[in-house]
Each structure stands twice: as C-alpha cells, then as structure tokens.
Design a protein around this motif. Structure first.
Motif, PDB file in Angstrom:
ATOM      1  N   LYS A  52       9.414  -1.676  -2.081  1.00  0.00           N
ATOM      2  CA  LYS A  52       9.272  -2.650  -2.861  1.00  0.00           C
ATOM      3  C   LYS A  52       8.234  -3.532  -2.321  1.00  0.00           C
ATOM      4  N   ILE A  53       7.964  -3.462  -0.967  1.00  0.00           N
ATOM      5  CA  ILE A  53       7.253  -4.555  -0.457  1.00  0.00           C
ATOM      6  C   ILE A  53       5.660  -4.102  -0.724  1.00  0.00           C
ATOM      7  N   VAL A  54       5.770  -2.568  -0.576  1.00  0.00           N
ATOM      8  CA  VAL A  54       4.146  -1.935  -0.679  1.00  0.00           C
ATOM      9  C   VAL A  54       3.841  -2.220  -2.150  1.00  0.00           C
ATOM     10  N   SER A  55       4.732  -2.070  -3.039  1.00  0.00           N
ATOM     11  CA  SER A  55       4.500  -2.273  -4.411  1.00  0.00           C
ATOM     12  C   SER A  55       4.050  -3.663  -4.668  1.00  0.00           C
ATOM     13  N   LEU A  56       4.671  -4.619  -3.966  1.00  0.00           N
ATOM     14  CA  LEU A  56       4.322  -6.183  -4.119  1.00  0.00           C
ATOM     15  C   LEU A  56       2.819  -6.395  -3.651  1.00  0.00           C
ATOM     16  N   ILE A  57       2.298  -5.939  -2.447  1.00  0.00           N
ATOM     17  CA  ILE A  57       1.128  -5.896  -1.939  1.00  0.00           C
ATOM     18  C   ILE A  57       0.133  -5.352  -2.691  1.00  0.00           C
ATOM     19  N   ILE A  58       0.301  -4.191  -3.223  1.00  0.00           N
ATOM     20  CA  ILE A  58      -0.693  -3.297  -4.113  1.00  0.00           C
ATOM     21  C   ILE A  58      -0.781  -4.036  -5.411  1.00  0.00           C
ATOM     22  N   ASN A  59       0.319  -4.473  -6.120  1.00  0.00           N
ATOM     23  CA  ASN A  59       0.114  -5.363  -7.114  1.00  0.00           C
ATOM     24  C   ASN A  59      -0.801  -6.717  -7.105  1.00  0.00           C
ATOM     25  N   TYR A  60      -0.592  -7.387  -5.804  1.00  0.00           N
ATOM     26  CA  TYR A  60      -1.283  -8.608  -5.931  1.00  0.00           C
ATOM     27  C   TYR A  60      -2.682  -8.196  -5.700  1.00  0.00           C
TER      28      TYR A  60
END
Length: 217
Positions: A52-60
């Motif tokens: 979930k955190i990796v997705s947030l970082i990459i989406n940002y």
C-alpha cells in the motif's frame, strides 16, 4: 547483498537515505519527504515496505515528480505486482541479491529511460511484458465512451444494462464492443468479456490511471 552493493555505489556518489513512517503515511507525508530530499533515483525494497505504501509513493511520483527514477528491489516479482507498477512507468526490477555490477547496470538503464529486469525475473516477466505493450498501446486508442463500456463490462453488465446506464441503445453498445474488440485484435466482440477477465488486473490498472489523469469516473 543488494543493500551492501547500493552502499558501495552510494559511497562514490551523492546520496540520501530516508524512511517513511508507514503507519501514518498518506499523500501529504510522502510529498513532504520526497520534496524535501528530491532524489534523482528512488530505490524501494518490495520485501520490506508494505504494498500500500509503495503504491502511494509511486502514484505520487507518477502525478507530481516525473523526473524521479524508481527501481523496485525484491526476491520475487509477481505478475500482479509487475503489471501494477509497470503501467505506472517503473522501469527497474532488480533481484534482491544482485551484485554491484548488476546494480550499476540497472541504474544506468533506468537513467536512460530503458527497462531493466534482473535475469532472475526476466523469463517470467517477459511473458507479461509482451502482452502489456500491446494492451497498453491499444488502450490508448480507445474513445472515452469505449472506456466507459469496458468499465461496465468488467463489472459484469450486459449490453442492455450498459445501454440503460449510458442512455444508449443495445445496438449502439454492441457496436462499441465490436470496435473495442477490433482495437484489441479480438476475433468478435463475443470474446471481449473473456479477454477482459483474463487481463483484468492490467486493464483495471489502466482504467485507474485514466481516472487519475483525467478525473473521469
């Protein structure tokens, strides 16, 4: 170990190590950390950082900091993970225990905006990548209405139901389905549902990306 290899490389170049508080992570906290350090390359260990955190970082990064190159490091890259992150522009997929020379090769390739996949992942991921290239390029040719139709097909709606929702006739929706099938090189719109089920995770990721870019829902 990859961690040691990166430390050896980092000793020769400017670098910053930083961590994100996983429990309280959101777009605002990620934005603050990334803009403060403003790295050229971001290396993320998929084995230790929650998905979930990796997705947030990459989406940002995808929406706001396109200049940051990202490399994902792991012992294993699944089809779902590869499809999810590759559609967002991630080019580096590095095996966790890579040697220093391979780490350097990965960094160089990614900086040149070329894909790098460790040999430990290559055979399996190449099977995904060929389909991905074709599907992603075909997806870009879809009209906004065709994208709407795909979204409802994935939700299990029939042509009649989609027509009612979009205020079109069943025949109009079937025409859209036929055009979609042709763009994805599918023989007959009757096989479209099977195709969308087979590649559901990839198509869903592309639909979500479209929503983020255009605000369309």
């Amino acid at each position: 170990m990859t961690k040691l290899g990166f430390r050896q490389i980092a000793s020769e170049y400017s670098h910053i190590d930083f961590t994100i508080n996983y429990e309280n992570s959101n777009n605002e906290s990620i934005s603050k950390v990334l803009t403060q350090h403003n790295p050229d390359i971001l290396v993320i260990n998929l084995d230790t950082i929650p998905y979930k955190i990796v997705s947030l970082i990459i989406n940002y990064n995808t929406k706001n900091l396109k200049k940051i190159k990202t490399i994902l490091v792991s012992n294993f890259i699944s089809k779902q993970v590869f499809e999810s992150f590759y559609t967002k522009g991630i080019l580096g997929f590095l095996y966790l225990n890579s040697k220093k020379i391979e780490i350097i090769s990965c960094i160089k390739k990614v900086c040149e905006k070329k894909i790098y996949i460790s040999n430990e992942f290559r055979e399996k991921i190449n099977q995904y990548k060929d389909d991905h290239y074709f599907i992603k390029s075909s997806f870009k040719t879809l009209t906004p209405k065709e994208i709407q139709v795909i979204k409802f097909i994935i939700l299990g709606k029939t042509s009649s139901e989609i027509g009612e929702i979009l205020h079109n006739s069943k025949r109009t929706i079937e025409t859209h389905r036929q055009h979609i099938a042709e763009k994805f090189d599918i023989m007959g719109q009757g096989r479209l549902s099977l195709f969308l089920i087979e590649y559901k995770s990839l198509i869903t990721a592309l639909l979500n990306e479209q929503i983020e870019i255009s605000g369309y829902s």
